[in-house]
Enzyme design. Structure first.
Site, PDB file in Angstrom:
ATOM      1  N   ASP A 142       0.828  -1.188   0.000  1.00 33.30           N
ATOM      2  CA  ASP A 142       0.000   0.000   0.000  1.00 33.30           C
ATOM      3  C   ASP A 142       0.869   1.246   0.000  1.00 33.30           C
ATOM      4  O   ASP A 142       1.963   1.214   0.521  1.00 33.30           O
ATOM      5  CB  ASP A 142      -0.718   0.043   1.353  1.00 33.30           C
ATOM      6  CG  ASP A 142      -2.184  -0.143   1.210  1.00 33.30           C
ATOM      7  OD1 ASP A 142      -2.630  -0.339   0.087  1.00 33.30           O
ATOM      8  OD2 ASP A 142      -2.861  -0.090   2.243  1.00 33.30           O
ATOM      9  N   ASN A 158      21.074 -38.847  20.843  1.00 35.08           N
ATOM     10  CA  ASN A 158      19.996 -38.252  20.043  1.00 35.08           C
ATOM     11  C   ASN A 158      19.084 -37.335  20.844  1.00 35.08           C
ATOM     12  O   ASN A 158      18.613 -36.322  20.338  1.00 35.08           O
ATOM     13  CB  ASN A 158      19.164 -39.351  19.384  1.00 35.08           C
ATOM     14  CG  ASN A 158      19.943 -40.048  18.289  1.00 35.08           C
ATOM     15  OD1 ASN A 158      21.164 -39.896  18.206  1.00 35.08           O
ATOM     16  ND2 ASN A 158      19.264 -40.783  17.447  1.00 35.08           N
ATOM     17  N   ASP A 167      -5.601  -2.674   3.985  1.00 34.57           N
ATOM     18  CA  ASP A 167      -6.234  -2.191   5.205  1.00 34.57           C
ATOM     19  C   ASP A 167      -7.760  -2.218   5.135  1.00 34.57           C
ATOM     20  O   ASP A 167      -8.431  -2.277   6.141  1.00 34.57           O
ATOM     21  CB  ASP A 167      -5.750  -0.774   5.542  1.00 34.57           C
ATOM     22  CG  ASP A 167      -5.941   0.186   4.372  1.00 34.57           C
ATOM     23  OD1 ASP A 167      -6.504  -0.235   3.335  1.00 34.57           O
ATOM     24  OD2 ASP A 167      -5.538   1.351   4.480  1.00 34.57           O
ATOM     25  N   GLU A 187      25.520 -42.563  12.903  1.00 33.78           N
ATOM     26  CA  GLU A 187      25.218 -43.746  13.708  1.00 33.78           C
ATOM     27  C   GLU A 187      24.791 -44.921  12.837  1.00 33.78           C
ATOM     28  O   GLU A 187      25.210 -46.061  13.054  1.00 33.78           O
ATOM     29  CB  GLU A 187      24.125 -43.419  14.733  1.00 33.78           C
ATOM     30  CG  GLU A 187      24.624 -42.512  15.857  1.00 33.78           C
ATOM     31  CD  GLU A 187      23.481 -41.796  16.586  1.00 33.78           C
ATOM     32  OE1 GLU A 187      23.746 -41.167  17.611  1.00 33.78           O
ATOM     33  OE2 GLU A 187      22.324 -41.865  16.111  1.00 33.78           O
ATOM     34  N   ASP A 190      -9.964  -5.118   0.647  1.00 29.52           N
ATOM     35  CA  ASP A 190      -8.655  -5.731   0.444  1.00 29.52           C
ATOM     36  C   ASP A 190      -8.637  -7.191   0.877  1.00 29.52           C
ATOM     37  O   ASP A 190      -7.696  -7.921   0.571  1.00 29.52           O
ATOM     38  CB  ASP A 190      -7.577  -4.976   1.235  1.00 29.52           C
ATOM     39  CG  ASP A 190      -7.276  -3.624   0.620  1.00 29.52           C
ATOM     40  OD1 ASP A 190      -7.386  -3.493  -0.608  1.00 29.52           O
ATOM     41  OD2 ASP A 190      -6.928  -2.691   1.371  1.00 29.52           O
ATOM     42  N   THR A 212      22.589 -35.022  24.135  1.00 29.08           N
ATOM     43  CA  THR A 212      23.781 -34.246  23.763  1.00 29.08           C
ATOM     44  C   THR A 212      23.612 -33.585  22.391  1.00 29.08           C
ATOM     45  O   THR A 212      24.242 -32.579  22.112  1.00 29.08           O
ATOM     46  CB  THR A 212      25.063 -35.097  23.801  1.00 29.08           C
ATOM     47  OG1 THR A 212      24.970 -36.113  22.808  1.00 29.08           O
ATOM     48  CG2 THR A 212      25.250 -35.715  25.164  1.00 29.08           C
ATOM     49  N   ASP A 213      22.737 -34.142  21.522  1.00 32.16           N
ATOM     50  CA  ASP A 213      22.430 -33.478  20.253  1.00 32.16           C
ATOM     51  C   ASP A 213      21.195 -32.601  20.395  1.00 32.16           C
ATOM     52  O   ASP A 213      21.086 -31.560  19.749  1.00 32.16           O
ATOM     53  CB  ASP A 213      22.138 -34.520  19.170  1.00 32.16           C
ATOM     54  CG  ASP A 213      23.270 -34.619  18.173  1.00 32.16           C
ATOM     55  OD1 ASP A 213      24.398 -34.241  18.545  1.00 32.16           O
ATOM     56  OD2 ASP A 213      23.022 -35.049  17.036  1.00 32.16           O
TER      57      ASP A 213
HETATM   58  P1  ADP Z   1      -4.872   4.429  -1.408  1.00 29.75           P
HETATM   59  O1  ADP Z   1      -4.531   3.137  -2.038  1.00 29.75           O
HETATM   60  O2  ADP Z   1      -3.812   5.455  -1.683  1.00 29.75           O
HETATM   61  O3  ADP Z   1      -5.224   4.335   0.021  1.00 29.75           O
HETATM   62  P2  ADP Z   1      -7.715   4.668  -1.942  1.00 29.75           P
HETATM   63  O4  ADP Z   1      -8.108   3.459  -2.723  1.00 29.75           O
HETATM   64  O5  ADP Z   1      -8.025   4.696  -0.504  1.00 29.75           O
HETATM   65  O6  ADP Z   1      -6.171   4.979  -2.201  1.00 29.75           O
HETATM   66  O7  ADP Z   1      -8.391   5.953  -2.587  1.00 29.75           O
HETATM   67  C1  ADP Z   1      -8.535   6.096  -3.988  1.00 29.75           C
HETATM   68  C2  ADP Z   1      -8.966   7.479  -4.337  1.00 29.75           C
HETATM   69  O8  ADP Z   1     -10.245   7.735  -3.761  1.00 29.75           O
HETATM   70  C3  ADP Z   1      -8.061   8.563  -3.800  1.00 29.75           C
HETATM   71  O9  ADP Z   1      -7.033   8.873  -4.689  1.00 29.75           O
HETATM   72  C4  ADP Z   1      -9.002   9.739  -3.651  1.00 29.75           C
HETATM   73  O10 ADP Z   1      -9.133  10.390  -4.881  1.00 29.75           O
HETATM   74  C5  ADP Z   1     -10.314   9.085  -3.309  1.00 29.75           C
HETATM   75  N1  ADP Z   1     -10.538   9.083  -1.853  1.00 29.75           N
HETATM   76  C6  ADP Z   1      -9.769   8.486  -0.897  1.00 29.75           C
HETATM   77  N2  ADP Z   1     -10.281   8.653   0.327  1.00 29.75           N
HETATM   78  C7  ADP Z   1     -11.417   9.379   0.168  1.00 29.75           C
HETATM   79  C8  ADP Z   1     -12.419   9.873   1.064  1.00 29.75           C
HETATM   80  N3  ADP Z   1     -12.363   9.653   2.385  1.00 29.75           N
HETATM   81  N4  ADP Z   1     -13.444  10.582   0.536  1.00 29.75           N
HETATM   82  C9  ADP Z   1     -13.511  10.778  -0.788  1.00 29.75           C
HETATM   83  N5  ADP Z   1     -12.631  10.347  -1.670  1.00 29.75           N
HETATM   84  C10 ADP Z   1     -11.576   9.649  -1.227  1.00 29.75           C
HETATM   85 MG    MG Z   2      -6.927   4.156   1.342  1.00 27.28          MG
END
Ligand code: ADP
Ligand code: MG
Length: 829
Positions: A332, A662, A568, A637, A572, A665-666
């Site tokens: 990320d 075995n 995060d 052995e 994801d 000591t090892d």
């Molecule tokens: P990153 O991988 O950098 O965390 P995100 O996938 O979270 O990116 O965000 C993608 C895009 O969405 C950002 O480049 C921004 O333009 C938009 N964005 C991110 N966070 C927000 C938010 N809280 N509200 C509105 N738009 C957002």
């Molecule tokens: Mg993000």
């Protein structure tokens, strides 16, 4: 309260009735004293199974070993031929081996469980009208818990308010799609999967927000009820564990073959069956590396503990070694390579708008809240906008006095925008913020100028967001909300690089790892940051949606890469699951991402991933070291027996002597090798892409070392005077040659004297030497162990022979270094 749960169906009641039943208030929750007294009554909100190692299973494993059966039989035969002393000693060693194994394995398991406990969930709760955070353990029935996207539901409860709330219940019901939750009661007889008015512990919020009135905690939850079903599930072995198991099997087969061959040879020569059997057992014991599997487990558990100390908490033990063989880190950007401490660095209002208007609209399109201590809670982007508005005098109070929120379309990386709809004095108005190209495409006015500016800011590494609003006609259709937007302006957010990131990227690349930056941000922003980090342009993937991230991971994997992926968000989770090592952010990450990951970073720092990879490599190295070490003794052995017995030279070591080598000591130095410090070389070589425990050349040299140990012991045996003296010399030669060799196996290249100090190893070797000395020179041990005191010449011969394998290996390494076949970066010669 627990008793009432059977007669009361909260899902079929209206919230007020549930609240009354639980003696709590929907507007302010329980009071702290009431919550404390309930906690004392119903106990903590946690499942008992997670905190204690499965002692029964570990004990069973020590006893169920086929080797134990064999040894018990050997002890029985010893008794039968009236050798009570030998029989008792064998029995004692069997018990000692089982106890050692039990202590070590349960210790390892406890360490791993403790790590999991360190990841304990936190929950927000409303008590006495105020919101606060506490460990989810402390929740009680009657508590009010706000739920937001990405969180895990901490207990079972009645949904008493919901806005676009959806929950992933797959862990509980097997339903893979998120299910919508609402306040309306459902029929009392509805099955679990249809109770849309309830949310359950162990499930995760995938969308929206809501408020939960806790009805059951801990073992009383639905999760607690099914937990018993999964209790016995043992994690599958790691690849290294599997390879080591395979190796153990090969040695067992080897042992059986040699046993039958030698036993048959002895019987043919007219030996008694009992004698032949005991020799057979000696060979079998000699061949089987008993401590191996347990030592691997210990090494992995210790590694997990070290990683935790460095900020990487392992959720699955496999991650420890997979990290060591990672070839790509797909990281990320935000929060991992950068600090995720966004600040509004520049703001450009659109034509006809003012800066104040822009900041106000930005804050209104955000859901972060200012806290009393000056901090901001919520998404970092939102937090930056709310803070910027606040600093320009637009307080939360001022912004919200004449408005109230009607709807929220939360931020979603697929949509790249977020929208809040308010009722204002002038009618309904919505505020949107998001990726500029997304908003420009939905704007009613032309924005070429802002587009150019956005591009320019992105080139400076800023994250650029467009802000827009729209006055809504009353009769508007719902799915048309976010169009015809009026652009209010652009904001550029600065996110400083993590101090450690650049060095960590360089270190990772030195270690032959490919670092890829995956971000949802704009390509120009991403490239600017990639440059600052020293990443090549093709290592930067921008405007990646979570779905594309998953495909990217799959693509890398099908190209043969071992991929560590960070993430995060809720979205994801698939990529984290698919990755060879999924790495979740412990601070900024959602519970959903943490659940899907193998590793959780407590500091969200890229440098920590690199440190964990280093640790993973060091552990894989150590596992190879003690496997090589233990096998050299086993092979030595077996070679000794395979030559001495058919040649009619008698039995070169007793069962007890073989066991002492075995197991003790090892065994002691092998465990100490799990703590061997990494060589400084560990991050200066390419990742290990082989799927084998050792390369073919290493197998050959291992066999050679085994043959040397066997040959040295055979010489010692032949030079002994009496049968007992000969066996004593053979035993001491095997034991001592191993104690020298242990320093050689620590590096395939570097001279033993140059290796880093390992105090555990020195202590273990010293103890083992003392054990050998005791076995030879303490008179009361002579009879049980079949030893005699060695006179000076015999002792000198033994020690000299014991140094032969070590010397040969060191000479071989020196030769390799001379030829330049292997370059040791620490000690170039
Ligand atoms: P990153 O991988 O950098 O965390 P995100 O996938 O979270 O990116 O965000 C993608 C895009 O969405 C950002 O480049 C921004 O333009 C938009 N964005 C991110 N966070 C927000 C938010 N809280 N509200 C509105 N738009 C957002
Ligand atoms: Mg993000």
């Amino acid at each position: 309260m627990a008793g009432e749960a059977h007669t009361f169906s909260p899902h079929a009641e209206v919230p007020a009735a549930v609240a009354e039943r639980l003696a709590t208030r929907l507007d302010q929750g329980l009071s702290e004293p009431e919550a404390a007294s309930r906690l004392a009554r119903v106990g903590p909100n946690r499942l008992a199974r997670a905190v204690r190692p499965a002692y029964g299973r570990i004990a069973a494993r020590q006893v169920a070993d086929p080797l134990v059966g064999l040894l018990v039989a050997a002890a029985a035969v010893s008794f039968a031929i009236d050798d009570r002393i030998e029989g008792s000693v064998i029995a004692a060693i069997v018990v000692l081996n089982a106890v050692l194994g039990f202590v070590q394995e349960s210790g390892a398991e406890r360490a791993v469980l403790a790590l999991r406990a360190a990841l304990d969930q936190r929950a927000t709760v409303i008590r006495g009208g105020g919101e606060r955070e506490l460990p989810a353990d402390e929740l009680v029935p009657g508590d009010l818990v706000p739920l937001t996207e990405g969180e895990r539901v901490p207990a079972d409860g009645r949904v008493v308010s919901a806005s676009a709330l959806a929950v992933d219940e797959s862990a509980l019901t097997g339903e893979s799609l998120p299910v919508d939750k609402a306040v309306d009661p459902v029929p009392a007889g509805a099955p679990l999967a249809e109770r849309s008015s309830m949310a359950h512990a162990g499930t995760g919020v995938t969308r929206g927000r809501g408020l939960l009135l806790v009805t059951a905690t801990g073992e009383a939850t639905e999760l607690g009820r099914i937990a018993g079903l999964t209790e016995g599930a043992k994690p599958p072995p790691t690849p290294l564990q599997r390879r080591v198991q395979g190796l153990t099997r090969v040695m067992v087969v080897l042992g059986v073959v040699v046993t039958f061959a030698l036993g048959g040879a002895m019987l043919a020569r007219g030996s008694s069956f009992e004698e032949a059997f005991l020799v057979g057992v000696s060979v079998a014991v000699a061949a089987v590396p008993e401590g191996l599997a347990a030592t691997v487990t210990i090494a992995l558990a210790l590694g997990a503990r070290t990683m935790a100390a460095r900020g990487a908490i392992v959720r699955r033990l496999t991650a420890v070694e997979t990290l060591g063989s990672a070839t790509v880190v797909a990281s990320d950007k935000t929060g991992t390579l950068t600090e995720n401490r966004l600040r509004v660095a520049s703001a450009q209002p659109a034509r006809g708008c003012g800066e104040r208007e822009l900041l106000a609209a930005g804050a209104l399109a955000s859901t972060a809240r200012l806290l009393d201590d000056g901090g901001v809670a919520g998404d970092p982007v939102d937090a930056a906008l709310v803070r910027a508005a606040h600093e320009s005098g637009l307080t939360e109070d001022a912004l919200h006095r004449e408005r109230h929120l009607l709807r929220e379309l939360p931020f979603d990386p697929e949509r790249k925008r977020m929208t809040l709809l308010y009722a204002e004095p002038g009618g309904r108005r919505l505020y949107v913020k998001g990726a500029p190209e997304v908003l420009l495409a939905r704007a009613r006015d032309e924005g070429a100028q802002l587009e150019r500016l956005a591009e320019q800011w992105a080139g400076e590494g800023l994250r650029v967001l467009a802000v827009a609003d729209r006055a809504l006609p009353d009769d508007l259709d719902d799915d048309e909300l976010e169009r015809d937007l009026r652009l209010v302006g652009l904001v550029g957010l600065h996110d400083p690089l993590r101090e450690t990131a650049r060095a960590a990227v360089a270190q990772a690349r030195d270690a032959g790892l490919r670092v890829e930056m995956i971000t949802g941000d704009h390509p120009v922003t991403a490239r600017a940051i990639g440059r600052a980090l020293g990443l090549p342009a093709d290592g930067v993937h921008a405007r990646v949606t979570p779905a594309e991230k998953l495909r990217l991971v799959e693509g890398l994997q099908s190209a043969g890469e071992v991929v560590a992926v960070t993430g995060d968000g809720v979205n994801d989770a698939p990529a984290l699951r698919r990755a060879d090592v999924g790495v979740a952010m412990g601070l900024a990450g959602t519970e959903a991402a943490r659940e899907a990951a193998d590793l959780v970073l407590t500091d969200d720092d890229f440098a920590t991933i690199v440190a964990a990879i280093e640790e993973g490599r060091a552990i894989a190295d150590n596992i190879r070291k003690f496997v090589a070490f233990l096998l050299s003794a086993n092979l030595g052995e077996v070679a000794l027996f395979a030559i001495a017995v058919p040649a009619g030279l008698g039995v070169p070591m007793t069962v007890v002597q073989v066991l002492i080598v075995n197991v003790l000591t090892d065994g002691l130095p092998a465990v100490a090798l799990t703590r061997d410090p990494p060589s400084a070389f560990v991050m200066r070589r390419p990742p290990d892409r082989s799927r084998h425990l050792f390369p073919p050349l290493a197998w050959a040299s291992l066999a050679g070392i085994g043959a040397l140990v066997g040959a040295a012991a055979l010489c010692a045996y032949l030079l002994g005077g009496s049968a007992n003296e000969a066996r004593t010399m053979a035993f001491a030669t095997v034991a001592l040659s191993e104690l020298a060799l242990v320093y050689s196996v620590r590096s395939p290249i570097r001279a033993a004297v140059h290796a880093r100090r390992n105090r555990h190893l020195d202590a273990a070797v010293l103890l083992s030497v003392l054990l050998v000395v005791a076995a030879v020179y303490v008179p009361v041990l002579h009879s049980p162990l079949g030893t005699v005191s060695l006179h000076a010449p015999a002792l000198a011969i033994t020690v000299a022979l014991a140094l032969v394998p070590f010397t040969a290996v060191e000479l071989g390494k020196a030769l390799l270094r001379r030829r330049g076949w292997a370059i040791d970066p620490e000690h170039p010669e």
